[in-house]
Design an enzyme around this catalytic site. Structure first.
Site, PDB file in Angstrom:
ATOM      1  N   SER D 231       0.845  -1.196   0.000  1.00 40.32           N
ATOM      2  CA  SER D 231       0.000   0.000   0.000  1.00 40.32           C
ATOM      3  C   SER D 231       0.875   1.238   0.000  1.00 40.32           C
ATOM      4  O   SER D 231       2.010   1.220   0.455  1.00 40.32           O
ATOM      5  CB  SER D 231      -0.912   0.089   1.230  1.00 40.32           C
ATOM      6  OG  SER D 231      -1.938  -0.863   1.197  1.00 40.32           O
ATOM      7  N   SER D 269      -2.012  -3.684  -3.196  1.00 35.58           N
ATOM      8  CA  SER D 269      -1.537  -2.400  -2.699  1.00 35.58           C
ATOM      9  C   SER D 269      -2.680  -1.400  -2.618  1.00 35.58           C
ATOM     10  O   SER D 269      -3.198  -0.937  -3.626  1.00 35.58           O
ATOM     11  CB  SER D 269      -0.451  -1.864  -3.640  1.00 35.58           C
ATOM     12  OG  SER D 269       0.145  -0.713  -3.098  1.00 35.58           O
ATOM     13  N   ASP D 271      -3.796   1.954  -2.418  1.00 38.80           N
ATOM     14  CA  ASP D 271      -3.170   3.252  -2.657  1.00 38.80           C
ATOM     15  C   ASP D 271      -4.220   4.352  -2.644  1.00 38.80           C
ATOM     16  O   ASP D 271      -5.168   4.329  -3.434  1.00 38.80           O
ATOM     17  CB  ASP D 271      -2.455   3.231  -4.010  1.00 38.80           C
ATOM     18  CG  ASP D 271      -1.400   2.130  -4.072  1.00 38.80           C
ATOM     19  OD1 ASP D 271      -0.727   1.891  -3.056  1.00 38.80           O
ATOM     20  OD2 ASP D 271      -1.268   1.501  -5.138  1.00 38.80           O
TER      21      ASP D 271
END
Lengths: 356, 356, 356, 356
Positions: D231, D269, D271
């Site tokens: 992340s 991830s 984001d």
């Protein structure tokens, strides 16, 4: 008594056996109700979408934002990955963090999840701060765990229970309500079940009858009569085999059911719809051996009957939350009356909405 | 006659003087109606949001997608930049390109736009292909220009006119409808006006009365009765000073009004809401001398009355579209009956919805 | 020559055989290039995603908005229903309506579509108004049809062809570019192909080398050097079996490839990514006999290599559009130079980006 | 040492005085770093966007989802109402609930908020579970309070501090990084500051030099090398007067900066970009005397330089997080090496990215 027991027949479709979200097989509901002393009027409602380890076998899901003035947790992951991996927990606004803590704790403790280091708790809320000492944050981890662990299939308690203990709807006592619809076999025979935590305003209509208007009890006649920090949480379950994209469309339709009760999704009302599918074969393994999954999904063209079912069940679930909630006295001596049946039933009669 | 002339009083707020979108000062509406031979039943409706050169002085706007199964043009730019720079044109599905061509042509030809090399035409549509030879694409650039150029303030023609000439709603003849609401002075005194092109299905309710249910005329009783490629276009105008973000919220609320008529936003119904503000001081210069603009905007907290107004006006505009549309015969001998008042008025009476 | 022929090796993955979108089996590309007189410098590029009748057998698709200041047509239906039902056509901004008209006409004329009364044309655009007399709207229905009908598999023409004939990128002549990546068999062996219509600004980087910075040719050093109404259209094809939700995620990643060329998605640049899957078994029947469809889909966990492939292929496709475009003179004597290789190659050498 | 101290000059714009988010006047940053025993390697980073009571005087804000596989709290309210009303707190994935609890507690305890019964805590996270005993949930309410209360203007600590204590980036030790850009006076002279919590993968590029590729350290060469649940949290501050809509556009651009470091927004991830404006005159009163607010806002046309600034500052902030983080040993004896300067600096030299 529930609305239908008075002869109210919302919509044109048939309810399921219990007229509850638990008509969708595998769905379980649990409540922790906190009524203590003069000022604790709150609780927790847990919706467990399916059997087994939800983290290891996720469920297709989507969350639609009717009005984002709320603290619902978990939305971006549900909508990015298209699934839900925990029970859905509803509580009061300021208890969302504790509920998330509890949901994560349960997931970590569950057998098979020893290596879980990330979990997406889905927690919704409405603000019960008029009746409840919400700043006291009286919901505990144990309270949340209890709601999840006691969740059961079968009849669902409504009204002043769980997360609905201290909520207000159209100026009357709101709370938890549920309903369902079953499609005819020719349209797939699927069930759509809805549960709501009702805590919002507008001009109440019951099966089309202008109850709020007749009672003169509504917002914006010439000023803001109803200034509650409201919200409505709506959870839609179905056994129809639909994925995230069509679940999102289904969730969006539930707002139309809210509208039919006279709700207006006011500025201060955080309205969210969480939809999931329990269909066999759609569960998503957390870590599979295969890069692919084979699923059988309903086509777009077959969605419309489910849309109608979600609208009807949402409308009826909200109305049930009003019929099933008694009056409540709470914080600061504040009190909220129950839907006044002695006034409301004659109105329904006058507008011909009570069927024998 | 319009719904209100029969004693139907939708909602609790007051309509504007004309009970039309044109109650919002500066808004003009024009129609081109194409009824030719046996099979041309279509047209164009133009909504001109404000005076002057719209490209040079843009208008705050937002477009909400109720159900994206439609061909509406212009949405991404409106939502990215927060404004609209042309009239809004409604027509039939397969005439969207021609309407865009016409709108762009008008913008290019307008005085002051000699250097315009990009313009975002906003064109909505519904599918009138049951009554209209839609594949013939009979709408011409001239037809679109005529709708824009003849747009006028004052009373708005409803029913089988313009883009509503060939549409069907709840199995009856639909079309163009309009309505408005005016907030009390204590809430700002703003006006919200709505115009719709109605072409969708569900179970018709008129001011809460279950007309479709009583008539046995609805979708999904046990199969798809109504398989129209429908849609509903909703345009919401207001003079309240609100920007893109709150216009989007306002637009989203209009869908609740559609829901209250019994609409279900079925799979095949492309339902869109275009909202704009005509407030003084909010117009956005195409090329300004200044990097900044100073604007006075309504706060979030003041939005709720506008939300209610949009819901009520949308509901009434749709109902007006039904009351004002006569029966229509068209393509292939297909015909659609008008809302059968001889059956409907007694139902409204029975459900106590006609006021003296 | 293409970038790779100079020794530029963007990324770490392998290109497909042609390093083009047509490496995805079944994808075809066609161009109509309009260079006439002093001021017509425009055209049409058509991407035909798969064999057969696309309307009857639709393709899973998604459209991501990088920056919505553009006139792309068809987005809401693609994202609501999760599919595309026509070829994708790219052209200039003011020719979008004509291109939609042509695409709809082709669909209506196609065998098997005799009853088609609604079709969602997907048309993208960038603004070539500096070199092209865009206000003249010189693209005809026939030009669009020609691009679709001549679409072919195999090598794809790049540079000043089709919709790239008059475009400008980083202040140099842009145009059409393409590239592809093939995953190793251990990751599924899927191909991702990209085609772009490049017409945007920023500070050019070629495989990480700061070309724009060294040349002193960039936006915002102290004022707006580059005031083009730009845009970038990106089309991403893959044979990986992914549905709308994961195609949307894939499309979103392509914007990172644009960023790596130095693009900034400036206010005036309408940047869109259209992604689709050609995988066997995912085609969606327009009207099936069955309410359900069984599909085999890649899991979320397997998406990351495809994401990387889309990023690399987008970056390289944009760079190829620059390498393959010659200088162009057009409207009003305006001219745009080609990427000046005599300056650029030494820069690349200096930054060690040319491999033997 | 920070990247710039080695002669790395990312982009073409000038950094602010500190090259940190705190170059935006009023912004304060605080860290609580938890390094205890063998396995606690985590912490909290708080970004306080402005002086004074944030709940009573809210700040325009927007949150963009780059990839929604994360547990960020508070997004829907920020995006619905267009503002933020608490400090922004970053921590590890499983400590989000405790951080929310702490943020709400601080808001309730703040003078003037005695009647606060609802508050929207904005809490971001990345997963530090490789080095940190994340299941232990070692962050306490006190730890979060300490980060908020010690937040200060001036130089910002980077690397293994606060929420970056246990994070991993491109296979090396990541952490907290910051950077800023200042527009020339001719473009408004505004500052854009960025802070990141870096914990993601891809193929590392430093100012365009292919470091990951040369080191052979990247994902997807032929299998998943890097399987971190990653992340990246990105916070963008500016003093430019922009509202929610343009803050969302600014936030979206920051992802391009992530892309330029070689990030791919992989499936795992989460984001997110949180953007806010500290501009005078834009603060939104919780309960005003007036229904309207007058604000001076930057026009769309002036956004592009800010976009470029956000991209450059994000890229440099991520690179700084790598340069400033030392190696770390943690849970289960797992260890992550720092960016190996002895290898990396020669690569940068070879690719000509070190300026004297």
């Amino acid at each position: 008594k529930r609305a239908r027991e008075f002869g109210i027949r919302i919509g044109v479709m048939q309810p399921g056996a219990l007229n509850a979200i638990t008509d969708v097989r595998g769905v379980k509901v649990g409540h922790t109700t906190l009524i203590k002393g003069d000022s604790i009027r709150t609780g927790v409602t847990a919706i467990v979408p399916a059997e087994g380890n939800l983290f290891q076998q996720k469920i297709p899901a989507a969350i639609f934002v009717g009005n984002g003035f709320g603290k619902l947790a978990g939305i971006t992951q549900v909508n990015e990955l298209g699934n839900i991996e925990t029970p859905i927990v509803l509580t009061n606004t300021l208890s969302v963090p504790i509920a998330m803590q509890a949901v994560a704790g349960l997931a970590m403790a569950e057998k098979g999840n020893e290596n879980l280091r990330s979990v997406n708790a889905v927690v919704g809320e409405t603000n019960d701060g008029y009746l409840n000492d919400i700043r006291g944050r009286h919901v505990s981890v144990t309270d949340v765990e209890a709601a999840v662990k006691t969740a059961a299939s079968g009849k669902v308690k409504e009204g002043n229970v769980g997360a609905g203990t201290g909520t207000i709807c159209f100026g009357f006592k709101g709370g938890i309500g549920t309903a369902s619809r079953k499609l005819p076999a020719s349209l797939g025979g699927y069930t759509v079940g809805v549960i709501v935590q009702s805590n919002f305003g507008g001009v109440l209509e019951i099966d089309g009858a202008p109850v709020g208007k007749v009672l003169g009890k509504f917002d914006f006649s010439d000023r803001l009569l109803n200034n509650v920090d409201g919200s409505c949480m709506i959870v839609v379950a179905t056994d129809a085999p639909i994925d995230h994209r069509n679940l999102m469309r289904l969730a969006q339709r539930a707002m139309l059911g809210l509208g039919k009760t006279g709700g207006i999704a006011s500025n201060g009302s955080g309205d969210y719809v969480i939809a999931f599918s329990t269909a066999e074969g759609l569960r998503i393994p957390h870590s599979g051996n295969s890069a692919t999954q084979t699923v059988t999904l309903l086509q777009n063209d077959s969605m419309s009957p489910l849309f109608m079912a979600a609208i009807e069940a949402t409308e009826e679930a909200i109305i049930n939350s009003l019929f099933m909630a008694g009056g409540m006295k709470g914080r600061n001596g504040n009190s909220v009356e129950a839907l006044p049946l002695t006034q409301v039933l004659p109105i329904l009669q006058k507008f011909n909405r009570l069927q024998p």
